[in-house]
Design a protein around this motif. Structure first.
Motif, mmCIF file in Angstrom:
data_model
loop_
_atom_site.group_PDB
_atom_site.id
_atom_site.type_symbol
_atom_site.label_atom_id
_atom_site.label_comp_id
_atom_site.label_asym_id
_atom_site.label_seq_id
_atom_site.Cartn_x
_atom_site.Cartn_y
_atom_site.Cartn_z
ATOM 1 N N ARG A 108 -40.225 -59.737 18.796
ATOM 2 C CA ARG A 108 -40.982 -59.445 20.137
ATOM 3 C C ARG A 108 -41.689 -60.920 19.946
ATOM 4 O O ARG A 108 -41.628 -61.792 20.783
ATOM 5 C CB ARG A 108 -41.743 -58.020 20.203
ATOM 6 N N GLU A 113 -37.477 -58.619 24.369
ATOM 7 C CA GLU A 113 -38.201 -57.898 25.459
ATOM 8 C C GLU A 113 -37.530 -56.705 25.287
ATOM 9 O O GLU A 113 -36.292 -56.478 24.815
ATOM 10 C CB GLU A 113 -38.979 -58.048 27.206
ATOM 11 N N ARG A 114 -38.922 -55.056 25.697
ATOM 12 C CA ARG A 114 -37.997 -54.209 25.571
ATOM 13 C C ARG A 114 -37.289 -53.965 26.870
ATOM 14 O O ARG A 114 -37.649 -54.375 27.880
ATOM 15 C CB ARG A 114 -38.986 -52.753 25.572
ATOM 16 N N MET A 141 -34.238 -53.919 22.661
ATOM 17 C CA MET A 141 -34.228 -54.972 22.815
ATOM 18 C C MET A 141 -33.620 -56.592 23.850
ATOM 19 O O MET A 141 -32.218 -55.941 23.501
ATOM 20 C CB MET A 141 -35.213 -55.987 22.152
#
Length: 159
Positions: A108, A113-114, A141
């Motif tokens: 992150r 980003e997820r 991710m």
């Protein structure tokens, strides 16, 4: 910044790669299948980590990134990830995906980003790591590589 040399692994490295991955509970069963490329991160001729890339056109899978326990905390993970992202970018990858059970905060901070697994392109979801080796509980991710962030450019310039 930590200086590392990144080189493509060859067959003589497979045993070391499998051992390091297994010791860190990371998928290692398909290392010898030749689907992706593995890279060895070295400093002063000592292996400090490994990482893998599987690419298919503009999409890629960053996999099995690990730093040897005795080398952790010295910036090698960041340097290794920088080198793998650069290699992917140079080979036409625009978006990298990954699965992690323990390192989501690290990624992150690097701009990943997820994303829900169903939103990952089929060619990435069909990899052995996605389909068979990583648990469904792993965090998925992604990161766009088209633009290099100022921080990444500074890190690359410092090497």
């Amino acid at each position: 910044m930590t200086d590392i040399t990144l080189r493509r692994a060859d067959e003589s490295d497979y045993g070391r790669i499998e051992s390091l991955l297994a010791a860190n509970d990371l998928p290692h069963q398909d290392v010898r299948d030749g689907v992706g490329e593995f890279f060895i991160a070295e400093t002063d001729d000592e292996c400090v980590g490994i990482g893998g890339l599987e690419t298919d056109g503009s999409d890629g899978l960053l996999r099995s990134l690990v730093v040897a326990e005795q080398s952790r905390g010295e910036g090698y993970g960041t340097a290794l990830c920088d080198a793998l992202e650069t290699s992917a970018r140079e080979n036409g990858v625009e978006t990298l995906y990954l699965l992690t059970t323990t390192a989501a905060p690290f990624f992150r901070r690097r701009g990943y980003e997820r994303v829900e697994r169903e939103n990952v392109p089929d060619r990435v979801r069909d990899t052995t790591e996605f389909a068979d080796l990583c648990p469904a509980s792993a965090t998925c991710m992604r990161k766009g590589l088209a633009e290099v962030s100022e921080e990444e450019a500074e890190r690359a310039a410092d090497r």
